[in-house]
Design a protein around this motif. Structure first.
Motif, short mmCIF file in Angstrom:
data_model
loop_
_atom_site.label_atom_id
_atom_site.label_comp_id
_atom_site.label_asym_id
_atom_site.label_seq_id
_atom_site.Cartn_x
_atom_site.Cartn_y
_atom_site.Cartn_z
N ARG A 236 6.51 9.12 -0.49
CA ARG A 236 6.07 8.19 -1.52
C ARG A 236 6.89 6.90 -1.46
O ARG A 236 6.34 5.79 -1.42
CB ARG A 236 6.25 8.85 -2.89
CG ARG A 236 5.91 7.97 -4.06
CD ARG A 236 6.25 8.72 -5.37
NE ARG A 236 5.77 7.99 -6.51
CZ ARG A 236 6.42 6.98 -7.09
NH1 ARG A 236 7.58 6.58 -6.58
NH2 ARG A 236 5.91 6.36 -8.12
N ASP A 237 8.21 7.06 -1.43
CA ASP A 237 9.08 5.88 -1.41
C ASP A 237 8.86 5.06 -0.14
O ASP A 237 8.85 3.83 -0.17
CB ASP A 237 10.55 6.29 -1.52
CG ASP A 237 10.83 6.95 -2.87
OD1 ASP A 237 10.02 6.75 -3.80
OD2 ASP A 237 11.85 7.65 -2.99
N TRP B 180 1.98 12.59 -1.71
CA TRP B 180 1.98 11.45 -0.78
C TRP B 180 2.27 11.94 0.62
O TRP B 180 3.17 12.76 0.82
CB TRP B 180 3.04 10.42 -1.17
CG TRP B 180 2.91 9.88 -2.57
CD1 TRP B 180 3.12 10.56 -3.73
CD2 TRP B 180 2.56 8.55 -2.95
NE1 TRP B 180 2.92 9.73 -4.81
CE2 TRP B 180 2.58 8.48 -4.36
CE3 TRP B 180 2.23 7.40 -2.22
CZ2 TRP B 180 2.29 7.32 -5.06
CZ3 TRP B 180 1.95 6.23 -2.93
CH2 TRP B 180 1.97 6.20 -4.33
N ASP C 148 -1.19 7.77 4.26
CA ASP C 148 -0.98 6.46 4.90
C ASP C 148 -1.59 6.46 6.31
O ASP C 148 -2.61 5.82 6.55
CB ASP C 148 0.53 6.15 4.94
CG ASP C 148 0.82 4.78 5.57
OD1 ASP C 148 -0.08 4.19 6.18
OD2 ASP C 148 1.96 4.30 5.46
N GLU D 110 0.98 3.31 -7.95
CA GLU D 110 1.88 3.88 -8.96
C GLU D 110 1.14 4.13 -10.27
O GLU D 110 1.34 5.14 -10.94
CB GLU D 110 3.08 2.95 -9.20
CG GLU D 110 4.06 2.97 -8.06
CD GLU D 110 5.26 2.08 -8.35
OE1 GLU D 110 5.04 0.89 -8.63
OE2 GLU D 110 6.39 2.58 -8.29
N TYR E 5 -1.72 -3.13 6.63
CA TYR E 5 -1.41 -3.83 5.38
C TYR E 5 -0.34 -4.90 5.57
O TYR E 5 -0.36 -5.94 4.90
CB TYR E 5 -0.94 -2.82 4.33
CG TYR E 5 -0.83 -3.39 2.94
CD1 TYR E 5 -1.96 -3.51 2.13
CD2 TYR E 5 0.38 -3.84 2.43
CE1 TYR E 5 -1.88 -4.05 0.87
CE2 TYR E 5 0.47 -4.38 1.15
CZ TYR E 5 -0.68 -4.48 0.37
OH TYR E 5 -0.61 -5.02 -0.88
N PRO F 239 0.59 -1.57 -4.06
CA PRO F 239 1.68 -0.66 -4.45
C PRO F 239 1.71 -0.39 -5.95
O PRO F 239 1.91 0.76 -6.37
CB PRO F 239 2.95 -1.39 -3.99
CG PRO F 239 2.55 -2.75 -3.57
CD PRO F 239 1.07 -2.76 -3.34
N GLU F 240 1.45 -1.42 -6.75
CA GLU F 240 1.46 -1.24 -8.21
C GLU F 240 0.29 -0.34 -8.64
O GLU F 240 0.45 0.52 -9.52
CB GLU F 240 1.36 -2.59 -8.93
CG GLU F 240 2.57 -3.51 -8.73
CD GLU F 240 2.63 -4.18 -7.36
OE1 GLU F 240 1.56 -4.41 -6.76
OE2 GLU F 240 3.75 -4.48 -6.88
N LEU G 7 4.61 -1.09 1.74
CA LEU G 7 3.59 -1.95 1.12
C LEU G 7 4.25 -3.13 0.40
O LEU G 7 3.77 -4.26 0.46
CB LEU G 7 2.73 -1.15 0.14
CG LEU G 7 1.93 0.01 0.73
CD1 LEU G 7 1.13 0.72 -0.36
CD2 LEU G 7 1.00 -0.45 1.84
N ARG G 8 5.36 -2.86 -0.24
CA ARG G 8 6.04 -3.94 -0.98
C ARG G 8 6.64 -4.98 -0.06
O ARG G 8 6.82 -6.13 -0.44
CB ARG G 8 7.15 -3.34 -1.85
CG ARG G 8 6.61 -2.57 -3.01
CD ARG G 8 7.43 -2.78 -4.28
NE ARG G 8 6.75 -2.12 -5.39
CZ ARG G 8 6.88 -0.82 -5.66
NH1 ARG G 8 7.66 -0.06 -4.91
NH2 ARG G 8 6.21 -0.28 -6.67
N LEU H 256 5.48 3.16 -0.37
CA LEU H 256 5.54 2.05 -1.33
C LEU H 256 6.47 0.94 -0.83
O LEU H 256 6.18 -0.24 -1.00
CB LEU H 256 5.99 2.56 -2.71
CG LEU H 256 4.95 3.42 -3.43
CD1 LEU H 256 5.53 4.04 -4.70
CD2 LEU H 256 3.68 2.63 -3.76
N SER I 134 -0.50 1.36 6.39
CA SER I 134 0.53 0.38 6.00
C SER I 134 0.82 -0.60 7.14
O SER I 134 1.27 -1.70 6.89
CB SER I 134 1.81 1.09 5.55
OG SER I 134 2.26 1.97 6.54
#
Lengths: 260, 232, 483
Positions: free
Chosen positions: B4-5, C91, C301, C76, C308, C72-73, B11-12, B8, C305
């Motif tokens: 998960r981390d 995930w 994923d 979540e 992305y 990403p937001e 993506l960030r 994310l 990504s």
């Protein structure tokens, strides 16, 4: 396929006195007669046609093959050739599409960006120019005939001018335009595609050639040199001796009786 | 770091520009259908019929009778309904005198009678939350009284539709009824009986769910059946 | 680890061989052409109003871009909302991780039979193989997928998995593989045979697996689009439902799904709507009498990504998996889905697979297009597919050692010194007027020496032979004559 999506500004483009002619490398090397025919057509319509001798290629072959740096060098060599504010007439939909839509991208962030954008705005495909700027009404002096029209994908989907070739042919009094099966489908040229994937490209051009042959047309016309070389090259390979295609410019010049 | 981390974080790390906010409501306002009540109902019915749905126009006073007729006319030996609901009670009353029909209710959790539900239940009768005219659609909102499998497992589904709840399109249905404020366990749009075209593009009905969908479309008093059907 | 390797069952290094074989299969060519013509006509009839289509496509594009910009937001938020609703979120970065998660969930309750609704993502992870090897039977329940699984094949189209099969093939298949099944080519009978076989399994299955078309962050809702009802069966009847989807499938608002759903069904099969639109927001609540007691969502994923990371390539992730690009693709129409050797065939496959499998395993895919643009023209969310193809061509031609901001896996996979030299030579000749003039002069003078074999060109064409004089020369001569 969806004519209602095609917006062609029929007015608003003033008739110029002079035009540039960008002959494209394929016409230059393999079909120069068609280029001359296009120039003659324009001259017969009282235009002064300027052919910059330093021109070569729009850069498309490298650009679509994953070599934008090489494409940029070749395209850059064309940028200085059209200093006056005249339309740049291109007798090929795909080359026109490259210049109009991809040059601005190719030069994005480069010193030539503004120049490339300005040139792109002046690029006009031949059939579009004949129909919508010159409102060309060819006097048909030929015998009755039937032709099919193949439109390049560049003209159809990038330049939105697949209807202009039809319209010009339809203005010929003694010519019946026939529709061929899967008319909107690609002939399989695609530049280096036909070299890298000859099996698939071969199946595509075989279908296109057969569809044109079975359309009831006596010949076909197209305004794109790549498609023309592709389909004619296939027909010749198969030993076809009668049915073939020619460039729209040549066809129009023949019909008007002005072909030497 | 967890998957998960990692995801994310990747993506960030990407460059992002401020998005354009689409105006969804404006689109449907502009292109959405403009029908009067009758036109909307006629369109809804035509769309549903085009996918093999049977529409039975009726009124508040006669729908139980029409349901009974429909059940009788079909090879239905057992029917599942919810007698604890008002409409279920009315249906029960109209059907209980049919000697060839066994009425069942969903009075246990499905786990206790899955076999029977699958293999020995010919039909089910449920209510409908609302309808959508543009696409010919019923909206089901299953609950404890009328669970999800009722409209899925039995081969024939009888649906009771109060036509006053017909919305013009999906967007109107969702926004007028404020769905974004809270969704149920399962909400469902149904447009016809189950179908497939997976074998050589040939359309066949009754793929996995119901083979037949029969809608008892209850009209308001001021509308007659004749207004909804062509004279011919 | 063997499961990882099964992904390259049809390695696309063999793309050209696969394509050649497919091109020689006359029956396949006819099936595909007929089916694609039908689907194209259906799509066209579903969009009678050109303005509405244009506006809706722009709306779809804007929605998908907005959702990706907040990805990403939104992920979540989706996780938080689903968790509140009682759905458990997992995930996975890789296909292996996704398979492990799913297997663990099934194993925890001692499950041995899973029924599957249509899920391209589970094809991507080769989930069936993985489970099979660990004692769990996973049965595909979408009719097309069921047929393909029974035949030991893979789907050839993302919407119409068995489009390459005739009813005679299927009649024989059912007769051979299903007990006491007489040979019949009647489609209604064939569907009834499939229906009966599968209904037994829904009843017995421990777990239902499904894909997801849209995952709504706002409400924590999983939306599934289908005609058959098998998706509803898989997500309603077994006591556990596991959904698997790609991380890009999240949308922000419930209203986002309205235009996207309309674009999806109309673009895919020309239907104004599908039979079922199934919105799942929670497991069985207290007092409810059916539905799974446990619902899980696995977010995968698997290379997304990477796409992305680059704002241009990110557009690839706008895809809503309608398949219109393949229906309109002249290449797909001729070779079918298997030739690509990837889960996603056709134009979308050519631009998404390199991120999943690396350009080293997919290097022939970006070039397998004439760039005719039919795909981009019909894409309901306006992915500029030809532009993506050209970009991938650039990345696979870019020397492996060249440092770039967002290197793609397999950068330089198609780079060869020979091709690079050819383009440098071309640049030298076409990029300088003097050199080009000389080249034109030489080519026309030496036209008699035109080689009879010109790479792939002469396989289908007579050799290209320069004209006796170039257009440059003709114009010069005429200008001289006029003076």
């Amino acid at each position: 396929m969806q004519p209602n999506h095609v917006a062609i500004p029929a007015s608003g483009r003033a008739r110029p006195t002079d035009v540039y002619f960008f002959g494209t490398c394929l016409l230059d090397l393999f079909l120069p007669e068609a280029g001359m025919d296009a120039i003659t057509l324009l001259e017969n319509l009282d235009l002064c046609v300027h052919f910059p001798q330093a021109q070569s290629c729009c850069g498309q072959p490298a650009y679509t093959s994953g070599h934008p740096n090489e494409a940029r060098v070749v395209a850059r060599a064309q940028l200085a050739l059209f200093p006056n504010d005249w339309p740049i007439v291109v007798p090929s939909g795909s080359c026109g599409g490259m210049m109009k839509h991809h040059w601005p991208r190719l030069f994005a962030g480069e010193p030539e960006q503004a120049l490339a954008e300005a040139l792109a705005a002046r690029v006009v495909e031949l059939s579009d120019f004949l129909l919508n700027v010159l409102d060309f009404h060819p006097q048909d002096r030929g015998l009755p005939t039937r032709v099919a029209v193949h439109t390049s994908c560049g003209a159809r989907r990038e330049m939105n001018v697949h209807v202009t070739s039809w319209a010009l042919v339809d203005r010929l009094a003694n010519v019946e335009r026939v529709v061929h099966d899967h008319e909107s489908e690609c002939c399989g040229f695609g530049g280096t595609f036909s070299v890298k994937h000859p099996d698939i490209a071969g199946a595509m051009v075989a279908d296109k050639a057969a569809s044109l042959q079975h359309s009831g047309a006596l010949e076909f016309v197209t305004a794109d040199a790549g498609c023309l070389l592709n389909i004619n090259g296939k027909l010749a390979k198969d030993g076809e001796r009668v049915f073939a295609g020619k460039h729209l410019a040549t066809f129009l010049l023949e019909r008007t009786g002005d072909k030497a | 770091m967890s998957a998960r981390d990692n995801i994310l974080a990747k993506l960030r790390a990407a460059p992002r520009s401020a998005p354009v906010e689409p105006d969804i409501a404006a689109h449907f306002e502009h292109f959405g259908p403009r029908w009067n009540e009758v036109e909307a109902l006629r369109h809804w019915a035509a769309m549903m019929r085009s996918v093999k749905t049977d529409i039975v126009w009726c009124h508040a006073a006669d729908w139980p009778q029409r349901l009974a007729e429909q059940v009788k006319a079909r090879p239905v030996r057992s029917l599942l309904l919810a007698p604890q609901t008002a409409h279920g009670a009315l249906a029960h009353a109209a059907l209980e005198h049919n000697p060839l029909l066994t009425l069942k209710s969903f009075d246990r959790v499905v786990d206790e009678w899955k076999d029977e539900l699958f293999n020995d239940t010919d039909a089910a009768f449920t209510a409908v939350r609302c309808g959508i005219a543009a696409t010919g659609t019923l909206v089901l909102w299953p609950d404890a009284d009328e669970p999800r499998t009722m409209s899925l497992v039995p081969p024939t589904h009888f649906a009771l539709f109060d036509t006053r709840t017909l919305h013009a399109d999906f967007h109107t249905a969702m926004t007028r009824e404020a769905w974004p404020n809270g969704m149920p366990t399962n909400a469902l749009l149904v447009s016809g009986p189950s179908k497939t075209a997976d074998i050589q593009l040939t359309l066949a009905y009754g793929a996995h769910g119901p083979r037949d969908l029969v809608v008892l479309a209850v009209l308001p008093h001021h509308l007659t059946v004749a207004q909804l059907e062509d004279a011919a | 680890m063997s499961e990882q390797q099964t992904i390259t069952l049809y390695p696309s290094r063999q793309f050209k061989d696969n394509a050649r074989a497919a091109l020689q299969d006359g029956e396949l060519r006819t099936s595909l052409r007929t089916a694609m013509d039908y689907l194209m006509a259906k799509r066209l009839s579903a969009f009678p109003d050109g303005d509405e289509l244009a506006t809706l496509r722009t709306l779809g594009e804007t929605i998908r871009q907005r959702c990706l910009a907040k990805l990403p937001e939104l992920l979540e938020k989706l996780e938080a909302q689903l968790t509140v609703n009682g759905v458990q979120v997992h995930w996975a970065e890789t296909t292996e991780q996704a398979n492990e998660i799913i297997h663990d969930l099934i194993a925890r309750r001692g499950g041995t039979l899973a029924v599957k609704g249509k899920s391209m993502v589970s094809e991507e992870t080769e989930l069936n193989h993985y489970l099979e090897a660990r004692g769990v039977t996973a049965v595909e329940s979408d009719m097309g997928e069921y047929i393909v699984q029974l035949a030991g094949e893979k789907p050839t189209h993302i919407i119409m998995p068995a489009i390459h099969k005739t009813k005679a093939h299927i009649a024989q298949l059912f007769h051979d593989k299903l007990p006491d099944t007489p040979y019949t080519e009647d489609v209604d009978s064939l569907i009834r045979i499939g229906r009966n076989a599968l209904r037994d399994l829904y009843l017995k299955a421990d777990v239902g697996l499904s894909g997801v078309n849209f995952a709504v962050a706002e409400t924590g809702t999983l939306c599934l689009v289908e005609n058959e009802g098998n998706g509803r069966m898989c997500t309603t009847v077994p006591d556990m439902h596991i959904a698997i989807t790609g991380i890009e499938k999240v949308v922000e608002k419930l209203t986002d799904v309205v235009p996207l759903y309309s674009l999806l069904t109309r673009s895919a099969i020309g239907q104004p709507i599908t039979t079922y639109f199934n919105m799942i927001s929670s497991p069985r609540k207290t007092g409810e009498k059916d539905g799974p007691r446990e619902v899980h969502l696995v977010l995968l994923d698997n290379g997304r990504s990477q796409a992305y990371a680059d704002e241009q390539l990110r557009k690839t992730l706008q895809c809503i998996r309608c398949g219109a690009c393949m229906n309109h693709c002249p290449v797909y129409t001729r070779i079918g889905g298997h030739a690509y050797g990837t889960t996603y065939p056709g134009p979308i496959g050519e631009i998404i697979s390199p991120h999943m499998l690396g350009l080293e395993n997919t290097k022939d895919l970006p070039t397998a297009s004439s760039l005719c643009g039919a795909c981009g023209e019909v894409c309901p969310v306006k992915i500029p597919i030809p532009e993506m193809l050209m970009r991938l061509r650039e990345e696979e031609q870019r020397p492996a050692g060249e440092v770039v901001a967002h290197p793609l896996r397999g950068q330089g996979a198609a780079h060869t010194g020979k091709e690079a030299l050819a383009w440098r030579t071309w640049r030298g000749l076409f990029g300088q007027p003097g050199a080009y003039k000389l080249f034109g002069w030489a080519a026309t003078r030496l036209r008699g020496l035109t080689p009879p074999g010109q790479l792939g060109w002469t396989q289908n064409h007579v050799p290209l032979k320069p004209a006796a004089k170039t257009l440059h020369q003709l114009v010069r001569e005429r200008d001289a004559a006029r003076r």
